[in-house]
Enzyme design. Structure first.
Site, PDB file in Angstrom:
ATOM      1  CB  CYS A 147      50.207  -0.765   2.500  1.00  0.00           C
ATOM      2  SG  CYS A 147      48.557  -0.022   2.229  1.00  0.00           S
ATOM      3  CG  HIS A 284      51.704   2.214  -0.411  1.00  0.00           C
ATOM      4  ND1 HIS A 284      51.201   0.868   0.049  1.00  0.00           N
ATOM      5  CD2 HIS A 284      53.174   2.236  -0.573  1.00  0.00           C
ATOM      6  CE1 HIS A 284      52.562   0.325   0.245  1.00  0.00           C
ATOM      7  NE2 HIS A 284      53.293   1.030  -0.042  1.00  0.00           N
ATOM      8  CG  ASN A 305      57.065   0.444   0.126  1.00  0.00           C
ATOM      9  OD1 ASN A 305      56.020   0.029   0.525  1.00  0.00           O
ATOM     10  ND2 ASN A 305      57.209   0.586  -1.195  1.00  0.00           N
TER      11      ASN A 305
END
Ligand SMILES: *[C@@H]1O[C@H](CO)[C@@H](O)[C@H](O)[C@H]1NC(C)=O
Length: 341
Positions: A147, A284, A305
């Site tokens: 991520c 994240h 995202n």
């Protein structure tokens, strides 16, 4: 005699009633299960899920069933301003989900104070960098915990478009494969700031097309690494624990932010302004690409995202902004940073 006959009759009737009740309950249970299995098969087809053996399929079915119950119960709560859905992560327990994707490596190492170029800016009421052409389509990191690379690359794509006018999709895989001599560890995790340092030292980053994403740790391709489509001059950290500082930064360019995305509501988020619940254990990396105010007056951050366009609002989540905590919702204001160009 008559009495006994009646008694026999009654007990037979009783047995029939009890049996009937059991039978109809069992039947309705079976029907419910059949319906759930049908739903499961549809879900498997939709998300292209294939299981190797029957016991794995049964195990995943049980998790799927629990997800359906969780999502339906959450969505029936009229006080929640956001909705969940039985999405592509429906057959994963929350532990499995978090373990396979969320690998931002905390922020204990980067407490140094950098300059903050947006300190004195005035901000518009809302910003959406997508509308300014500074955001590439939503990508999908798959089951690789990188991520941090997607977050850093999205921020770099943004500043590159703002300074050159060109929107170029850049390479996460180059970071996964080549940024391995420091703290960043490909699919095992990393930090956006370290990625910016690597890109700066490497004098640039290759395009997605030239160095495409594979979703696994690979050997660095030095030839592709040397092909630079864009470069940065460094990075700055947004002053920590201040949503007003973050607001100024996001008004200036897409910003890398770290969040706590470990909750089930985050896993199954579908639409609306997300209001939690979540903690502040940053795990994240995502990218804040705007902010605004929802229909009901709730302020939000617009966050890109990297879980594909099927998750959330076409790959995005709107997260509540200006909450009653300096860290922001899910710690969004704790470790924000951006590349400079
Ligand atoms: C912001 O304003 C203050 C006071 O005028 C000044 O000292 C500071 O250098 C300014 N910061 C930036 C980044 O321009």
């Amino acid at each position: 005699m008559e009495f006994t006959k009646l008694g026999k009759c009654l007990s037979l009737a009783l047995i029939l009633v009890v049996f009937g009740a059991w039978f109809s309950e069992a039947t309705s249970r079976t029907l419910q299960d059949a319906a759930m299995h049908g739903r499961y098969d549809q879900w498997m087809a939709r998300y292209g899920r294939v299981y190797n053996d029957i016991s794995e399929k049964e195990k995943r079915f049980q998790i799927f069933k629990e997800t359906v119950a969780y999502v339906e119960s959450s969505n029936s709560d009229v006080n929640k301003p956001y909705k969940l859905s039985v999405n592509q992560f429906a057959d994963l327990t929350n532990e499995e989900f978090v373990a396979s994707r969320n690998r931002f490596k905390g922020h204990e190492c980067s407490t140094r104070i950098t300059s903050f170029r947006y300190e004195n800016v005035t901000v518009p009421a809302s910003v959406d960098w997508r509308q300014k052409g500074a955001v590439t389509p939503v990508k999908d990191q798959g089951q690789c915990g990188c991520c941090w690379a997607f977050s850093a690359v999205a921020a770099m794509e943004g500043i590159t478009q703002l300074t050159t006018g060109k929107l170029i999709s850049l390479s996460e895989q180059e970071l996964v494969d080549c940024d391995v001599n420091g703290e960043d560890q490909g699919c095992e995790g990393g930090l956006m700031d370290n990625a910016f340092d690597f890109i700066n030292q490497n004098h640039g980053l290759s395009t997605e097309a030239n160095y495409p994403y594979t979703g696994v740790d690979g050997t660095c391709n030095a030839q592709k690494e040397a092909s630079h489509a864009a470069s940065i001059t460094g990075h700055e950290d947004v002053p920590a624990n201040s949503e007003s500082a973050l607001l100024k930064a996001v008004a200036g360019q897409p910003i890398s932010v770290a969040i706590d995305a470990s909750g089930s509501d985050f896993q199954f988020y579908s639409s609306g302004v997300f209001t939690g619940t979540c903690g502040t254990s940053l795990d994240h990396g995502v990218t804040a690409v705007g902010y605004g105010v929802g229909d009901d007056g709730t302020k939000y951050w617009l966050v890109k995202n990297s879980w594909g366009a099927q998750w959330g609002e076409e790959g995005y989540i709107r997260m509540q902004r200006d909450v009653d905590a300096p860290e922001g919702l899910c710690g969004i204001a704790m470790a924000a940073s951006y590349p400079t160009a």
